[in-house]
Design a protein around this motif. Sequence first.
Motif, mmCIF file in Angstrom:
data_model
loop_
_atom_site.group_PDB
_atom_site.id
_atom_site.type_symbol
_atom_site.label_atom_id
_atom_site.label_comp_id
_atom_site.label_asym_id
_atom_site.label_seq_id
_atom_site.Cartn_x
_atom_site.Cartn_y
_atom_site.Cartn_z
ATOM 1 N N THR A 190 35.861 45.089 47.658
ATOM 2 C CA THR A 190 35.947 44.359 46.288
ATOM 3 C C THR A 190 34.356 43.956 46.342
ATOM 4 O O THR A 190 33.686 44.262 45.479
ATOM 5 C CB THR A 190 36.553 43.010 46.236
ATOM 6 O OG1 THR A 190 37.980 43.522 46.460
ATOM 7 C CG2 THR A 190 36.300 42.341 44.797
ATOM 8 N N GLY A 218 33.382 46.782 43.982
ATOM 9 C CA GLY A 218 33.199 46.079 42.863
ATOM 10 C C GLY A 218 32.017 45.362 42.322
ATOM 11 O O GLY A 218 31.527 45.506 41.211
ATOM 12 N N ASN A 219 31.448 44.427 43.406
ATOM 13 C CA ASN A 219 30.334 43.828 43.127
ATOM 14 C C ASN A 219 28.992 44.384 43.146
ATOM 15 O O ASN A 219 28.046 44.184 42.243
ATOM 16 C CB ASN A 219 30.307 42.416 43.886
ATOM 17 C CG ASN A 219 31.347 41.564 43.700
ATOM 18 O OD1 ASN A 219 32.097 41.533 42.790
ATOM 19 N ND2 ASN A 219 31.510 40.741 44.677
ATOM 20 N N SER A 272 37.433 49.030 36.991
ATOM 21 C CA SER A 272 38.659 48.471 37.686
ATOM 22 C C SER A 272 39.821 48.741 36.810
ATOM 23 O O SER A 272 40.831 48.040 37.060
ATOM 24 C CB SER A 272 38.509 46.925 37.856
ATOM 25 O OG SER A 272 38.163 46.247 36.668
ATOM 26 N N VAL A 330 41.606 45.520 35.267
ATOM 27 C CA VAL A 330 42.144 44.487 36.139
ATOM 28 C C VAL A 330 41.185 43.984 37.102
ATOM 29 O O VAL A 330 40.327 44.463 37.129
ATOM 30 C CB VAL A 330 43.451 44.892 36.740
ATOM 31 C CG1 VAL A 330 44.536 45.338 35.871
ATOM 32 C CG2 VAL A 330 43.073 46.013 37.754
ATOM 33 N N PRO A 331 41.370 42.477 37.684
ATOM 34 C CA PRO A 331 40.506 41.957 38.472
ATOM 35 C C PRO A 331 40.290 43.203 39.760
ATOM 36 O O PRO A 331 41.496 43.766 40.048
ATOM 37 C CB PRO A 331 41.028 40.904 38.838
ATOM 38 C CG PRO A 331 41.826 40.531 37.759
ATOM 39 C CD PRO A 331 42.432 41.603 37.191
ATOM 40 N N TYR A 332 39.152 43.441 40.252
ATOM 41 C CA TYR A 332 38.934 44.451 41.105
ATOM 42 C C TYR A 332 39.904 44.028 42.556
ATOM 43 O O TYR A 332 40.174 45.068 43.230
ATOM 44 C CB TYR A 332 37.243 44.365 41.601
ATOM 45 C CG TYR A 332 37.166 45.778 42.084
ATOM 46 C CD1 TYR A 332 36.654 46.680 40.960
ATOM 47 C CD2 TYR A 332 37.087 46.424 43.477
ATOM 48 C CE1 TYR A 332 36.180 47.887 41.407
ATOM 49 C CE2 TYR A 332 36.759 47.483 43.860
ATOM 50 C CZ TYR A 332 36.630 48.511 42.679
ATOM 51 O OH TYR A 332 36.169 49.751 43.074
ATOM 52 N N LEU A 360 47.669 37.144 44.972
ATOM 53 C CA LEU A 360 46.421 37.540 43.949
ATOM 54 C C LEU A 360 46.945 37.684 42.258
ATOM 55 O O LEU A 360 46.129 37.148 41.657
ATOM 56 C CB LEU A 360 46.141 39.120 44.298
ATOM 57 C CG LEU A 360 45.292 39.118 45.583
ATOM 58 C CD1 LEU A 360 45.146 40.798 45.842
ATOM 59 C CD2 LEU A 360 43.911 38.443 45.692
ATOM 60 N N TRP A 380 46.751 34.090 41.229
ATOM 61 C CA TRP A 380 45.393 33.585 41.273
ATOM 62 C C TRP A 380 44.931 33.948 40.001
ATOM 63 O O TRP A 380 44.174 33.079 39.383
ATOM 64 C CB TRP A 380 44.526 33.928 42.448
ATOM 65 C CG TRP A 380 43.310 33.684 42.502
ATOM 66 C CD1 TRP A 380 42.161 34.295 42.108
ATOM 67 C CD2 TRP A 380 42.836 32.248 42.889
ATOM 68 N NE1 TRP A 380 41.187 33.576 42.133
ATOM 69 C CE2 TRP A 380 41.498 32.223 42.770
ATOM 70 C CE3 TRP A 380 43.530 31.180 43.545
ATOM 71 C CZ2 TRP A 380 40.732 31.248 43.053
ATOM 72 C CZ3 TRP A 380 42.557 30.073 43.684
ATOM 73 C CH2 TRP A 380 41.215 30.145 43.673
ATOM 74 N N TYR A 381 45.211 35.318 39.666
ATOM 75 C CA TYR A 381 44.170 35.950 38.540
ATOM 76 C C TYR A 381 45.054 35.676 37.086
ATOM 77 O O TYR A 381 44.941 36.185 36.195
ATOM 78 C CB TYR A 381 43.897 37.291 38.761
ATOM 79 C CG TYR A 381 42.902 37.521 39.551
ATOM 80 C CD1 TYR A 381 41.447 37.082 39.360
ATOM 81 C CD2 TYR A 381 43.064 37.655 41.038
ATOM 82 C CE1 TYR A 381 40.499 37.177 40.142
ATOM 83 C CE2 TYR A 381 41.947 37.823 41.781
ATOM 84 C CZ TYR A 381 40.689 37.613 41.522
ATOM 85 O OH TYR A 381 39.452 37.561 42.327
ATOM 86 N N PHE A 428 47.976 37.263 36.570
ATOM 87 C CA PHE A 428 48.119 38.533 36.325
ATOM 88 C C PHE A 428 49.753 38.858 36.284
ATOM 89 O O PHE A 428 50.490 38.763 37.267
ATOM 90 C CB PHE A 428 47.479 39.801 37.293
ATOM 91 C CG PHE A 428 47.966 41.177 36.964
ATOM 92 C CD1 PHE A 428 47.147 41.752 35.787
ATOM 93 C CD2 PHE A 428 48.753 41.750 37.643
ATOM 94 C CE1 PHE A 428 47.502 43.123 35.675
ATOM 95 C CE2 PHE A 428 49.132 43.026 37.339
ATOM 96 C CZ PHE A 428 48.358 43.855 36.538
#
Length: 280
Positions: A68, A72-73, A79, A82-84, A148, A151-152, A154
């Motif tokens: 990630t 990602g960063n 992505s 969606v969150p990476y 995950l 947390w997000y 999703f």
Amino acid sequence: MSNEGIASKPELVLEAGRTERQYWQDLWRYQELLYFLAWRDILVRYKQTAIGIAWALIRPFLTMVVFTVVFGNLAKLPSQGVPYPILVFAAMLPWQFFSTALSECSNSLIGNANLISKVYFPRLIVPISSVIVSFVDFMISGMIMLGLMAWYNFVPDLRILTLPLFIAVAFAASIGVGLWFAALNVEYRDFRYVVPFIVQFGLYISPVGFSSNVVPEQWRLLYSLNPMVGVIDGFRWAIIGGDAKIYWPGFTLSLGLVVLLLISGIWYFRKMERTFADVI
């Protein structure tokens, strides 16, 4: 002196079923041995480690964090909406299952040498039990994916219902390649040094830390010669939904290779099986 009075020692012959039909019947008949071997390995894996079951969570989680940050960063790769971390872990699930199964299968026959050399049973049971143990790790790692998603915030769509189909494909890929490696490792003992390299190399050439969509269109079909590309894309399509898409020509190619590996793996394993007790 006549040899007639000398009793000859009985010869022990470990012989598989004389026909293919008998062999597969034997495989079903010895299913309790399959469960026993799998359960034994599960107990050994989690009882004799300092942190027990947490190891199955820590390793994929740390890998997900590294990918990630890097892809990602730093690299700012897309992505798929969606969150990476979810993008990465949707691929980590099948990859960890495959890589763990590959490592366990390659050493499974050597690790059970005493049993194989003394008792007849279909040898396919040994590597298949290793795949089942790896699937337990897969199920445990699924807890991270649920965490995950929570947390997000999703929520997957209805595509998630197709996930068992892609799990079956991952099973077929793991068993097919695992049977090849298990048989080769018996025949060539130094092959065990090749397996970790293949697993490590495969991690970076598979779309685990990034989406396969970043691969240029003209190379997508060639890239799909890696059978895990189709498996990973299928997992992402089922888990992520939304913008996730499957490159169907490549997926069809990967699926065909998985079937080929499974059939050829069974064929080669059965061909070499009669020599395992002698070589081990």
